[in-house]
Design an enzyme around this catalytic site. Structure first.
Site, PDB file in Angstrom:
ATOM      1  N   HIS A   1      -7.732  -1.606 -10.470  1.00 27.26           N
ATOM      2  CA  HIS A   1      -8.774  -0.888 -11.202  1.00 27.26           C
ATOM      3  C   HIS A   1      -8.948   0.559 -10.736  1.00 27.26           C
ATOM      4  O   HIS A   1      -9.625   1.338 -11.417  1.00 27.26           O
ATOM      5  CB  HIS A   1     -10.106  -1.630 -11.051  1.00 27.26           C
TER       6      HIS A   1
ATOM      7  N   ARG B   1       0.824  -1.210   0.000  1.00 30.41           N
ATOM      8  CA  ARG B   1       0.000   0.000   0.000  1.00 30.41           C
ATOM      9  C   ARG B   1       0.856   1.258   0.000  1.00 30.41           C
ATOM     10  O   ARG B   1       0.490   2.258  -0.618  1.00 30.41           O
ATOM     11  CB  ARG B   1      -0.960  -0.031   1.194  1.00 30.41           C
TER      12      ARG B   1
ATOM     13  N   TRP C   1     -13.276   4.169   3.107  1.00 31.07           N
ATOM     14  CA  TRP C   1     -13.008   2.849   2.547  1.00 31.07           C
ATOM     15  C   TRP C   1     -13.057   1.780   3.632  1.00 31.07           C
ATOM     16  O   TRP C   1     -13.704   0.743   3.476  1.00 31.07           O
ATOM     17  CB  TRP C   1     -11.657   2.839   1.843  1.00 31.07           C
TER      18      TRP C   1
ATOM     19  N   HIS D   1     -11.163 -17.948 -18.133  1.00 31.96           N
ATOM     20  CA  HIS D   1     -11.889 -16.676 -18.021  1.00 31.96           C
ATOM     21  C   HIS D   1     -11.456 -15.711 -19.124  1.00 31.96           C
ATOM     22  O   HIS D   1     -12.297 -15.139 -19.829  1.00 31.96           O
ATOM     23  CB  HIS D   1     -11.628 -16.053 -16.650  1.00 31.96           C
ATOM     24  N   GLU D   2     -10.152 -15.538 -19.280  1.00 33.76           N
ATOM     25  CA  GLU D   2      -9.654 -14.578 -20.270  1.00 33.76           C
ATOM     26  C   GLU D   2      -9.969 -15.033 -21.695  1.00 33.76           C
ATOM     27  O   GLU D   2     -10.305 -14.212 -22.552  1.00 33.76           O
ATOM     28  CB  GLU D   2      -8.145 -14.374 -20.093  1.00 33.76           C
TER      29      GLU D   2
ATOM     30  N   GLU E   1     -17.542 -10.418 -18.473  1.00 31.83           N
ATOM     31  CA  GLU E   1     -16.850 -11.116 -17.396  1.00 31.83           C
ATOM     32  C   GLU E   1     -17.483 -12.476 -17.126  1.00 31.83           C
ATOM     33  O   GLU E   1     -16.788 -13.450 -16.806  1.00 31.83           O
ATOM     34  CB  GLU E   1     -16.892 -10.286 -16.108  1.00 31.83           C
TER      35      GLU E   1
ATOM     36  N   ARG F   1     -15.619  -1.503   4.379  1.00 30.36           N
ATOM     37  CA  ARG F   1     -15.139  -2.874   4.506  1.00 30.36           C
ATOM     38  C   ARG F   1     -15.472  -3.461   5.879  1.00 30.36           C
ATOM     39  O   ARG F   1     -15.836  -4.632   5.985  1.00 30.36           O
ATOM     40  CB  ARG F   1     -13.635  -2.948   4.258  1.00 30.36           C
TER      41      ARG F   1
ATOM     42  N   ARG G   1     -18.889  -4.305 -12.541  1.00 32.44           N
ATOM     43  CA  ARG G   1     -18.973  -5.340 -13.571  1.00 32.44           C
ATOM     44  C   ARG G   1     -18.764  -6.734 -12.993  1.00 32.44           C
ATOM     45  O   ARG G   1     -19.371  -7.702 -13.436  1.00 32.44           O
ATOM     46  CB  ARG G   1     -17.937  -5.092 -14.665  1.00 32.44           C
TER      47      ARG G   1
ATOM     48  N   HIS H   1     -13.283 -13.948 -22.925  1.00 33.93           N
ATOM     49  CA  HIS H   1     -13.365 -12.624 -23.546  1.00 33.93           C
ATOM     50  C   HIS H   1     -13.076 -12.716 -25.044  1.00 33.93           C
ATOM     51  O   HIS H   1     -13.774 -12.116 -25.871  1.00 33.93           O
ATOM     52  CB  HIS H   1     -12.359 -11.665 -22.900  1.00 33.93           C
TER      53      HIS H   1
END
Length: 636
Positions: free
Chosen positions: A520, A188, A492, A387-388, A415, A496, A529, A391
């Site tokens: 992202h 972080r 944030w 998964h990819e 997705e 959470r 999404r 696409h």
């Protein structure tokens, strides 16, 4: 000409970085644009759309090739080339949007009307001040570059650790809470904390552009494409329906981890310290599955050893994924896909973006589709490969549509396609057919094996479902201005702690920007999404299993080899965004709204198991156990 009505930005490829948002914004408007004194000449409108489809495809092809050149070699030179192409497209995009806004679409055919809605948008591109345009581009580029180069240097390690695969491996394998804490905080410090001020500027610049577009803020623009009267309210209803299941799983996991780390490592508020959950972000917990599955006497589904023993590499992973799609009657990958995709980290140690990304190059031959990912032979990347490739299969299914319609009606549907396939791929039956999972022993207990399997799946799907919604719930508040920069980190962790039941392991300060540890955020891509995709994939899965005439528990269904299921899937994908997402959903499932019931049906045996555990400490307090609002020390 009146100011255009609400318009939206949407990525052209699900896994693209912020550059694609800037470059291919035209792929996203969901609203009508009208102008005073507009031409009602349908023939002129059709000619304008036809010209747009032709020219936009050429420009997008150049842009996407430059983008992928940058991703696989992140030099200043390659970035400058992409920036140049972005400016070219910027001019064309504005010219096209203004041309389309002159048409009154009221009496046009539905398809032409929809095409004009999509093209006649501006979004962030509404900003015409060259200084601000450049600044927005620079800010996004700076944040993305910081993230891409982030490393954590820890004592005792011969090299600094990158996110993937180094930190992922550390969080999966280490049970040293002190080491995990240092890695958690270090990542972080190397990401979000370095670009918090840049993110504040990005919010301001993006909001200003969307205001010109007719939106109250960027978040409203992002939500607009979902065509819901009150999207937040609808999402909240879906979110709450899975809360009882999540609360039980959370209590079960907390009790398991207490036995490993000691109860003194856990706050009395009921939260789980996020650094103990096997993932740098704590967004899914399946990486510590061996510590959490209920039955030790059942061999867990872990194909990683076999992938290593059988010398699987990136290409072999994707070849295996290809075989699943072709078994359904879907197309093979093209020669250019295999020639131009990056499937492993390059050995020359150049700076690359390893986060999985896919792209339609929009070439005239319609055979250039690319992927990049730094694959390692493990179960997680095996699933991600399917998964990819989902696409890419989606790109190929709608590639013959006009350029304006070459995308899914919702990014979450894109997705969902690959993840729907993965639900079949990871069934024990299919893995045994691939010789990646041994045969069950004579004393094999199928019910116990099912519970272990569903537990691992829930640690991924259910946990990510809860996490994904919080990302954009935070951003919507930030874009709206309800959450101020000084409170970015506080809000944030408030989300959470309240909704996910996880907490920061150490005190945080207002200068921290922990949400920036998610790729992202600097990328500027919505995360809702994944929430939508997680719900939709189980609706898709049930519909495909029904089409394949499968009978039995939903979690056992494997559609491999079903041409009927493949045809149904292809017919849905082939619509692109020529229809609304509700029409597309109905095409496959017969439903016109998102529904969590198939999700709950899939996990019913696990829900019943958790109910029988008679957990007495279900839930957590809404507020965080540690001070997330500690002020910065004044400078002396």
């Amino acid at each position: 000409m009146v100011k255009s009505s609400k318009i939206l930005v949407q990525s052209s490829s699900i896994s693209m970085m912020a550059w694609i948002h800037l470059f291919l914004m035209l792929l996203s408007c969901q609203s009508v644009v009208r102008g005073q004194g507009s031409s009602t000449n349908q023939a002129k409108a059709q000619a304008a759309i036809d010209e747009f489809n032709r020219r936009a495809e050429l420009i997008a092809n150049t842009a996407m090739r430059a983008l992928f050149d940058f991703y696989v070699n992140m030099t200043a030179h390659n970035r400058a080339i992409f920036d140049k192409h972005h400016q070219v497209y910027k001019v064309y995009q504005l010219e096209t949007a203004r041309k389309m806004s002159r048409f009154n679409t009221a009496n046009f055919p539905d398809e032409l009307k929809r095409a004009i809605k999509i093209v006649a948008h501006l979004g962030e591109a509404a900003q015409t001040d060259p200084v601000k345009v450049k600044r927005l581009t620079d800010v996004k580029g700076k944040m993305t570059t910081i993230y891409g180069k982030a490393e954590v240097c820890l004592a005792g390690y011969t090299k600094c650790l990158k996110r993937d695969p180094d930190l992922n491996h550390l969080f999966k394998t280490s049970r040293n809470p002190s080491l995990l804490l240092k890695a958690w905080k270090g990542f972080r410090d190397a990401t979000g904390k370095k670009f918090k001020n840049d993110y504040e500027e990005y919010v301001s610049l993006s909001n200003e552009a969307y205001a010109i577009s007719g939106f109250a803020d960027t978040g409203e623009g992002w939500r607009d494409r979902f065509e819901m009267v009150n999207m937040e309210a609808e999402m909240d209803k879906l979110y709450e329906k899975i809360l009882p299941f999540y609360e039980k799983l959370h209590a079960y996991v907390r009790n398991k981890l207490k036995k490993i780390y000691g109860a003194d490592k856990f706050p009395k508020t009921g939260h789980i310290p996020v650094h103990l959950l096997g993932d740098p972000l704590g967004q899914s917990w399946e990486h510590i599955e061996k510590d959490l599955v209920p039955y030790d006497d059942v061999v867990p589904i872990d194909i990683t050893p076999e992938l290593v023993r059988q010398n699987y590499n990136g290409k072999k992973m994707f070849r295996t994924a290809e075989k699943f799609f072709t078994s359904l009657g879907l197309e093979k990958m093209t020669q250019k896909f295999w020639a131009k995709s990056m499937m492993e980290r390059p050995k020359d140690n150049r700076s690359v973006s390893c986060w999985p990304k896919t792209g339609d190059m929009y070439d005239k031959a319609k055979d250039d589709f690319r992927l990049q990912q730094c694959v390692t032979p493990n179960q997680y990347h095996f699933q991600t490969a399917h998964h990819e490739m989902g696409h890419i299969v989606n790109f190929m299914a709608y590639r013959n549509l006009p350029f304006v319609f070459r995308y899914s009606p919702l990014s979450g549907f894109h997705e969902a396609v690959g993840d729907t396939i993965a639900l079949s791929v990871l069934t024990p039956d299919h893995l045994r057919k691939l010789n990646l999972l041994g045969q069950p022993k004579k004393n094999h207990n199928q019910k116990k094996a099912d519970i272990n399997y569903l537990m691992v799946t829930a640690l991924n799907k259910l946990v990510l479902l809860r996490y994904a919604y919080l990302i954009d719930k935070w951003r919507w508040s930030v874009f709206k201005g309800t959450t101020k920069p000084a409170d970015y980190n506080k809000y944030w962790w408030r989300l959470r702690c309240k909704y996910q039941g996880v907490s920061p392991p150490v005190k945080r300060q207002s200068s921290d920007f922990d949400i920036g540890a998610l790729y992202h955020i600097p990328q500027g891509t919505d995360y809702i999404r994944y929430f939508v995709g997680l719900i939709a994939q189980f609706q898709f899965h049930k519909a495909l299993c029904d089409t394949a005439k499968y009978k039995g528990p939903l979690h056992h269904c494997n559609i491999y080899g079903s041409k009927a299921a493949g045809t149904a899937l292809k017919n849905m994908m082939a619509l692109g965004r020529s229809k609304s997402w509700r029409d597309t959903l109905q095409q496959l499932t017969g439903q016109r709204k998102l529904d969590v019931q198939p999700f709950l049906d899939y996990f019913k045996p696990l829900i019943d198991f958790l109910d029988k555990q008679k957990l007495t400490d279900v839930g957590w307090k809404q507020s965080c156990p540690v001070d997330c609002e500690k002020p910065n020390k004044p400078k002396t």
